[in-house]
Design an enzyme around this catalytic site. Sequence first.
Site, short mmCIF file in Angstrom:
data_model
loop_
_atom_site.label_atom_id
_atom_site.label_comp_id
_atom_site.label_asym_id
_atom_site.label_seq_id
_atom_site.Cartn_x
_atom_site.Cartn_y
_atom_site.Cartn_z
CG ASP B 94 -2.07 0.97 1.05
OD1 ASP B 94 -2.16 1.62 -0.02
OD2 ASP B 94 -2.89 1.08 1.98
CB ALA B 95 3.25 2.19 -2.28
CE LYS B 96 -4.18 4.83 -0.40
NZ LYS B 96 -3.77 3.87 0.65
NE ARG B 97 6.07 4.94 -3.16
CZ ARG B 97 5.85 4.85 -1.86
NH1 ARG B 97 4.71 5.23 -1.33
NH2 ARG B 97 6.80 4.39 -1.05
#
Lengths: 274, 274
Positions: B94-97
């Site tokens: 879960d990095a939302k890059r």
Amino acid sequence: MNKQQLFENIKKKQSFLCVGLDTDIKKIPEHLLKEEDPIFAFNKAIIDATQDLCIAYKPNLAFYESMGVKGWIAFEKTVNYIKQNYPDQFIIADAKRGDIGNTSAMYARTFFEELDIDSVTVAPYMGEDSVTPFLTYKGKWVILLALTSNKGSHDFQLTMDVDGERLFEKVLRKSQQWANDENMMYVVGATQGRMFEDIRKVVPNHFLLVPGVGAQGGSLEEVCKYGMTKECGLIVNSSRGIIYVDKTENFAAASRKAAQEVQAQMAEQLKAIL
Amino acid sequence: MNKQQLFENIKKKQSFLCVGLDTDIKKIPEHLLKEEDPIFAFNKAIIDATQDLCIAYKPNLAFYESMGVKGWIAFEKTVNYIKQNYPDQFIIADAKRGDIGNTSAMYARTFFEELDIDSVTVAPYMGEDSVTPFLTYKGKWVILLALTSNKGSHDFQLTMDVDGERLFEKVLRKSQQWANDENMMYVVGATQGRMFEDIRKVVPNHFLLVPGVGAQGGSLEEVCKYGMTKECGLIVNSSRGIIYVDKTENFAAASRKAAQEVQAQMAEQLKAIL
């Protein structure tokens, strides 16, 4: 660092250049690979060779993360090296983070508390409570994505709502309820040309971080023509156009030369306001 | 892991639970602080205690990055531990890059190549070329933010364009030109309730990653009522509601109990389709 200090540095150095440290182990000169920490060795040489020509450095987190633990060590060493040796440099963690409140707070802790970096780029999609945790640190800056330099910026950022406002304009307008020009800047791609006029209608005084000159094809002249304010209001980034111009043992001198060329163009543009 | 395998795991375990590993050194039981790597020790205990009750784990990068190098080591160890011991678990970074193409490509290299993780969460603001570099890895998934669980989701995601389409709907619709239901999922917050009906009009068959039950107040029943498909189509995440229910030496058993309760509710909901 506050806005006034940033402007003072720009006047002193006759430059509003940010050097992007998109350091890729596959692209740095081969002779550095025998160093204990090739990424840091590269960054150190680039920084030493360009520090009097620029006012900011922007390590791009993606490039460090791709190296895992070694990359994080190189990232931290780079930040500390700049802070210790060139404390007037404005450091931008180009991370494009943004998540629910408690998670954004953790990212803010990383960049502002643990690493004491001046600013971090943040993505606006998740709205106010994804951005405000970054705004609780005095003297630190959020650099919010507004109108980016890539082709995909057309997919959503230009979407016009029922009131005739485009998404990037809504981001600019709404975010001013959360912050001001002393703790927020915006990312606007150099490739956007005349759109800087529209940007300035909504944020006449904010600093803009402008990537996209050089490898991505944006024009410095056009950016200045439509985006410069009385206090400059621009931090123009170049990454590949400066750090990867030469792959020999002379790479740092070559990067310096590339930075000098950009700085000279910037000094010319600054004549309009100084 | 493909869509069919994911559904098989859901049927086998009678669960579509994802345990969010938002591991914060300030929140884990105190007795773990004397361990060499407290973050990994905590994760290992939680994973061992919940692995038969869930089908996915979601380490939240913010929490690991906030610990710097030590955090990255704990993150990598956690991923490797899951892969070696429970290879049927779907792992979500879960990095939302999301960044320009060459930078997104570096993030993709990190998560898919270096760490061999199944999926990564991606923010859509920068459009197609910020997302597609993540789609070049066979068997890997992009989980794109659509309609998030937080209050700020109202700021931009619900903005209606001149054609009557809301931003999250545009993200759902446009992104289907780049990917399909075998390599893309969407983040839709459990707090969005009946909006799942609108989501399913645009993406009837895609898996949705649903955060926001538990601490954030979303209802599992409502999510299933409006969001479940014939192949389940839901991965529901709980982080704080499972991993931080107890701070004593019994924390792992308490987390197991919390996970069992959710799993039982999920088994009940699955009766509608199995």
